[in-house]
Write a protein that holds these residues in place. Sequence first.
Motif, PDB file in Angstrom:
ATOM      1  N   GLY A 219       0.804  -1.222   0.000  1.00  0.00           N
ATOM      2  CA  GLY A 219       0.000   0.000   0.000  1.00  0.00           C
ATOM      3  C   GLY A 219       0.824   1.251   0.000  1.00  0.00           C
ATOM      4  O   GLY A 219       0.303   2.347   0.235  1.00  0.00           O
ATOM      5  N   ALA A 220       2.133   1.149  -0.290  1.00  0.00           N
ATOM      6  CA  ALA A 220       3.037   2.306  -0.279  1.00  0.00           C
ATOM      7  C   ALA A 220       3.112   2.927  -1.671  1.00  0.00           C
ATOM      8  O   ALA A 220       3.274   2.230  -2.673  1.00  0.00           O
ATOM      9  N   LYS A 221       3.012   4.237  -1.733  1.00  0.00           N
ATOM     10  CA  LYS A 221       3.067   4.932  -3.018  1.00  0.00           C
ATOM     11  C   LYS A 221       4.374   4.656  -3.747  1.00  0.00           C
ATOM     12  O   LYS A 221       4.397   4.509  -4.975  1.00  0.00           O
ATOM     13  N   ALA A 222       5.469   4.598  -2.998  1.00  0.00           N
ATOM     14  CA  ALA A 222       6.770   4.353  -3.621  1.00  0.00           C
ATOM     15  C   ALA A 222       6.801   2.977  -4.285  1.00  0.00           C
ATOM     16  O   ALA A 222       7.406   2.804  -5.350  1.00  0.00           O
ATOM     17  N   ALA A 223       6.143   2.009  -3.669  1.00  0.00           N
ATOM     18  CA  ALA A 223       6.097   0.666  -4.254  1.00  0.00           C
ATOM     19  C   ALA A 223       5.303   0.669  -5.544  1.00  0.00           C
ATOM     20  O   ALA A 223       5.708   0.067  -6.547  1.00  0.00           O
ATOM     21  N   ALA A 224       4.173   1.361  -5.536  1.00  0.00           N
ATOM     22  CA  ALA A 224       3.353   1.425  -6.744  1.00  0.00           C
ATOM     23  C   ALA A 224       4.098   2.113  -7.881  1.00  0.00           C
ATOM     24  O   ALA A 224       3.993   1.713  -9.046  1.00  0.00           O
ATOM     25  N   ALA A 225       4.872   3.137  -7.530  1.00  0.00           N
ATOM     26  CA  ALA A 225       5.591   3.888  -8.563  1.00  0.00           C
ATOM     27  C   ALA A 225       6.726   3.090  -9.184  1.00  0.00           C
ATOM     28  O   ALA A 225       7.070   3.286 -10.356  1.00  0.00           O
ATOM     29  N   SER A 226       7.298   2.165  -8.416  1.00  0.00           N
ATOM     30  CA  SER A 226       8.500   1.469  -8.887  1.00  0.00           C
ATOM     31  C   SER A 226       8.280   0.015  -9.255  1.00  0.00           C
ATOM     32  O   SER A 226       9.196  -0.636  -9.758  1.00  0.00           O
ATOM     33  N   MET A 227       7.074  -0.535  -9.024  1.00  0.00           N
ATOM     34  CA  MET A 227       6.891  -1.976  -9.200  1.00  0.00           C
ATOM     35  C   MET A 227       7.065  -2.412 -10.653  1.00  0.00           C
ATOM     36  O   MET A 227       7.419  -3.568 -10.917  1.00  0.00           O
ATOM     37  N   THR A 228       6.829  -1.515 -11.598  1.00  0.00           N
ATOM     38  CA  THR A 228       7.024  -1.898 -13.001  1.00  0.00           C
ATOM     39  C   THR A 228       8.498  -2.116 -13.331  1.00  0.00           C
ATOM     40  O   THR A 228       8.813  -2.858 -14.269  1.00  0.00           O
ATOM     41  N   ASP A 229       9.394  -1.519 -12.561  1.00  0.00           N
ATOM     42  CA  ASP A 229      10.829  -1.625 -12.862  1.00  0.00           C
ATOM     43  C   ASP A 229      11.350  -3.045 -12.692  1.00  0.00           C
ATOM     44  O   ASP A 229      12.309  -3.434 -13.359  1.00  0.00           O
ATOM     45  N   VAL A 230      10.752  -3.801 -11.777  1.00  0.00           N
ATOM     46  CA  VAL A 230      11.299  -5.126 -11.465  1.00  0.00           C
ATOM     47  C   VAL A 230      10.831  -6.191 -12.444  1.00  0.00           C
ATOM     48  O   VAL A 230      11.347  -7.308 -12.441  1.00  0.00           O
ATOM     49  N   LEU A 231       9.852  -5.857 -13.297  1.00  0.00           N
ATOM     50  CA  LEU A 231       9.196  -6.870 -14.114  1.00  0.00           C
ATOM     51  C   LEU A 231       9.902  -7.126 -15.435  1.00  0.00           C
ATOM     52  O   LEU A 231      10.477  -6.216 -16.055  1.00  0.00           O
ATOM     53  N   ALA A 232       9.796  -8.353 -15.876  1.00  0.00           N
ATOM     54  CA  ALA A 232      10.253  -8.745 -17.199  1.00  0.00           C
ATOM     55  C   ALA A 232       9.215  -8.345 -18.246  1.00  0.00           C
ATOM     56  O   ALA A 232       8.103  -7.895 -17.913  1.00  0.00           O
ATOM     57  N   ILE A 233       9.563  -8.515 -19.508  1.00  0.00           N
ATOM     58  CA  ILE A 233       8.607  -8.307 -20.591  1.00  0.00           C
ATOM     59  C   ILE A 233       7.393  -9.211 -20.376  1.00  0.00           C
ATOM     60  O   ILE A 233       7.513 -10.379 -20.010  1.00  0.00           O
TER      61      ILE A 233
END
Length: 338
Positions: free
Chosen positions: A236-250
Motif C-alpha cells: 500500500g506504499a506509493k513508492a512501491a506502486a511507482a517502482s513496481m514496473t521496474d522489477v518486471l520482465a517483458i
Amino acid sequence: MKAALYEGNQTFRIQSVDPVTPGPDEIRLNVAYVGICGTDTHIYHGAMDARVKPPQVIGHEMSGTVAELGSNVEGFAIGDPVVVRPLDNRAETAADRGHSHICRDLKFIGIDSPGAFQNSWTVPAFAVHKAPQGVDLQLAALTEPLAVACHDVRLGEVQSGELAVVIGGGPIGMLVAMVARAAGARVILSEVNQNRLSFARELGFEAVSPIETDLAELCRERSDGAGADIVFEVSGAKAAAASMTDVLAIRGRIVVVAIYPQPVELNLFQFFWKELKLCGARVYEPEDYEQALQLIAEKALPLDKMITRVEPLDQIQAAFENLDSSPNAMKILIDCQS
C-alpha cells in the motif's frame, strides 16, 4: 454467554448476552479462535464507525464447531469443525455479472453485521465451510487470510519456476509468499521492517529491504537479466506502486492486493513498452477457501509460525492495545472458549 462489544473510542466491553437461535437457513457456531486482522484494527481506531455502528461485536477470521442447525440446513452435523467465509451477497444483481464475492452491495459479516468475538455466533449457512476432521482449530482460524492469498496467487496465474516478488511483509504478504512458493515460484520478499525481514528469512525466503537493495537489479540477477514474472503489491506504499514496473520482465504481471484509498502514480510507459498486465484482487471465492483448508489439512505451509500469541476473550482490549503498540506481531488469536 460472553461477547466482546466494540463501543468506539478504542474500547471493547465484555458483556453477557443470550445466544441467537438460528433461523431456518442459519447455523449457530461455538467460536473457538478469532484472528485480529488489519480491518479490525481500522475499526478499533474509529475509521469505520459509520459502517460498524457501535456498540457491535466485530471479528471474522474464525474457526469453531457447529452448535445448532436451522431447520432447512443440510450437510452439517453438530460438532463439525467449520470456518466462515464472511461475505453476504444476498443483494447481488445481474449487473454484478455473477461475481458475487465483489458484488456492488456486498455486505461483510463481522463489519456490516455482528461478528465472531463472542462465545457463540449465528451466521447464514451459505457462509460456512466444513473444515477437515481433526484440524487444529488455531490453524483453521487462519483460513480467511490464507484464502486471500490463495485468491491472489490464483488470479496472478503463478506457474512453477517463475520469479515472484511480494512487496510488503505483513501477514497477508507473508501468506502470499507462502502460497506462491507452494505453487512452485521462486519468491523474493521486499519489506522495510527489519523484524519482518528476519521473520521472512526464518521461513526460508529471500527477503530484502528496498532501501538497502536495488530490487530491480536483484530480480535481473535472479532471472538471467529478464526481471520478475509477477509482482504482488501488498504494501500500500506509493513508492512501491511507482517502482513496481521496474522489477518486471517483458509481459510481466502485477497483482494489486493492497488497498489504495487515493490515486497513485504509475509508470504507464512501462506498461506499453513491456506489454505488462495489471490485475486487482479483492477478498476470495469459495474455491479459494477450499484450497486454504486443503493447505491447512496437508500442513503444507509453516502456518504455526504465523501465530504470535493467543489471548482469552476477556483480554481482547489488552490484545488490541498490544497489537497497536507492537507492529511486528504477525497474527494474534482470541480464544473465545477459554
